[in-house]
Structures are given as structure tokens and as C-alpha cells.
Scaffold this active site. Sequence first.
Site, PDB file in Angstrom:
ATOM      1  N   LYS A   1       1.078   4.231  -2.836  1.00 59.62           N
ATOM      2  CA  LYS A   1       0.803   5.640  -2.551  1.00 59.62           C
ATOM      3  C   LYS A   1       1.996   6.525  -2.916  1.00 59.62           C
ATOM      4  O   LYS A   1       1.827   7.638  -3.418  1.00 59.62           O
ATOM      5  CB  LYS A   1       0.435   5.818  -1.076  1.00 59.62           C
ATOM      6  CG  LYS A   1      -0.940   5.289  -0.713  1.00 59.62           C
ATOM      7  CD  LYS A   1      -2.054   6.022  -1.444  1.00 59.62           C
ATOM      8  CE  LYS A   1      -3.424   5.563  -1.012  1.00 59.62           C
ATOM      9  NZ  LYS A   1      -4.514   6.235  -1.766  1.00 59.62           N
TER      10      LYS A   1
ATOM     11  N   TYR B   1       0.833  -1.203   0.000  1.00 60.02           N
ATOM     12  CA  TYR B   1       0.000   0.000   0.000  1.00 60.02           C
ATOM     13  C   TYR B   1       0.871   1.259   0.000  1.00 60.02           C
ATOM     14  O   TYR B   1       0.635   2.195  -0.768  1.00 60.02           O
ATOM     15  CB  TYR B   1      -0.923  -0.020   1.210  1.00 60.02           C
ATOM     16  CG  TYR B   1      -1.828   1.177   1.340  1.00 60.02           C
ATOM     17  CD1 TYR B   1      -3.024   1.256   0.631  1.00 60.02           C
ATOM     18  CD2 TYR B   1      -1.502   2.229   2.190  1.00 60.02           C
ATOM     19  CE1 TYR B   1      -3.861   2.350   0.760  1.00 60.02           C
ATOM     20  CE2 TYR B   1      -2.329   3.331   2.325  1.00 60.02           C
ATOM     21  CZ  TYR B   1      -3.510   3.394   1.608  1.00 60.02           C
ATOM     22  OH  TYR B   1      -4.335   4.482   1.731  1.00 60.02           O
TER      23      TYR B   1
END
Length: 348
Positions: free
Chosen positions: A166, A162
Site C-alpha cells: 500500500k 500488505y
Amino acid sequence: MARAWSRALTGRRRVVVVTGASGGVGRATAVAFAARGDRVALLARGREGLAAAADEVRRVGGEALVVPVDVADARAVEDAAQQVVDAFGRIDVWVNNAFAGVFARFTDMTPDEFRRVTEVTYLGYVFGTRAALRHMLPANHGTIVQTGSALAYRGIPLQSAYCGAKHAIQGFNESLRCELLHERSRVRTTMVQLPALNTPQFDWVLNRMPGRARPVAPVYQPEVAARAIVHAAGHPRRREYWVGGSTVATLLANAVAPGLLDRYLARTGFDAQQDAPDRAKQDGTGNLWAPADGPHGRDFGAHGRFEAESLPGSAEEWLSRNRGRIGAGLLAGGLGAAATAGALRRRG
């Protein structure tokens, strides 16, 4: 010209596309746009969540269009954008928000799991942006809002896929922004960096840790994020927005002393992201491969299980949205004080 364009955008019923709209921040954001009377296209995989989100959008005064889609499928996203244009005539705002996650040490993830998180959370933004630009660039009009995170700058343990996605979104968005500025395009892109939020995601992620996944405190309600995203859509000339005191503190600390922050997170990051091991824990694959709010699931809504500790507002969010007025007020106050001092000196 830019100010007039912004007023025009905020003063009429916009056509807004929100990905990941069936739950969490996407759900809250779709409802926030709808409360303004906007027409909102809801993109996500989970049909139960999408149906409930559409009902909520209509209840607050918006018009809803449900478009089931997996954002990791580039062709499907292009088709979804065309459905929106066919139904509503244009796209004014596109909000990239959909994501997937695995809550585990990097070495405990399979290559396929890491790839899936990257395809949804990063490439989903790329494909959504491309689909939006296909319709916005010919019209020389529109705004793309990338829903980011403090983790776009600062990686934390147990969320390597994740965090990597990002970070990638941040770099991609900066590059695209430069290209649009070079072309003198009126299409805008901006990014909203969010704090920990009370959403269902912590019961959806694939979890390989002994405790139940949770956000690092302080936790904010998803409506805090939604307000920031709606504001960013109406004020897209600003390159990014930071929401929440924890976001500001994290990004500043990472800029000043990243090595020290590495050691701090190594000590605290594991426990801070888990409830006690004896708490009930969500097993299985979460929503990584199939939506938790699909045909055999249920609607989870916008909120997670952290209601008791979640904050309904953020001073940083308010300051960010109102910094122009605050600056004008401070300037006026300073000029007034200077004038008063000058008058007193003349009298003396």
C-alpha cells in the site's frame, strides 16, 4: 473544461472496470456503479464470486461483463482490458482494488508468500493502471481510482507485506499523477484511503497467528468505501480522499508523532487484530494461491462476519464528498453575517 468533463462523466452510462470485484469492497463498488446504470466489467479470479457479483450488478440495473483474471499476470490484465473495450467500446473508469494478504509476523512469512502479496497488491495496481492507460491516453479521457488504505501511510504489525504494497501504491500514484499533470492530460488518477471494513478478507488471508484475524475497530461496512470510490471517480481532480474517522486520526497522528504511534501499535496492534484464541480459526493458505470463491469454494459476497459492530456511514466520508457545498455555504453565511454587521454599524 474540467467541470464540464466531470458532469459529462457522471451524467451518462460509464464503462467501469473493477478489479477484485468478486467480493468485499470490489463487490460493493461494482454494485454501486451498477446502481447508477453503468456497464461494469468484473475482474477477479473466483468464478463463483464473479458469477454472483454479475447477477447482483444486473439486479440493480447495470450491465455486467465477467472477466476472470489474476491481476499479478501483466499480460492477462492487458488482455482483460482489451476484452472490455471489445465488448463496451471504451473504458471510462478503472478501479484497482484486488489484493492478497498474509496475517503473520514478518519472520514467519516465506519469501514466496511475501512476493505473492506484493505481486497481487502492488504490481496488480501497476499492471491495471498500465492496461487502463493504454486505452485512456489515446482518447485523452478516463479516470483511474486506486483503492488505498490508512496503511498506505501507517504500517501496522502482522501486515508487513500488505502495508509495504500500500505504501508502494501511494508513491507510484503520486509519480503517475505528476506525469499526467505535466502532459496536461485529461486522464485523471486519484486515491481513496479506507478504514477497517467488514469484508470477507479476514477469513481469506493466510493466517499464522493463534487468533482469528479481524479488523481494528471501528469497522465500517463496505458500502461506505463503495460510495467514496464512486464519488472519487466522478470528481478525480482531487488527489486523494480519506474515509472514516479512524483513517483521519491515524494519518494525522502519524504525521505528528510517528514514534509514539510505533510504541502504541507495538502494545496494542497484536491483540486488536485477533479474536480470542478459542474462536474458530480459518486454516490453510486462504486465497493467496487460489481463490476462496473458486470452483471448489463458494460466493462470500461483500460483507464479512462483523455485521453487529459495523458502521453504515462515516461523517468524514460525507464531509469529503460535500466539502464544496459546505465551503460555499460557509462563505455565503460569512458574507451574509458581514453584510448584516455592516448594516448595523451604518445604522448606529
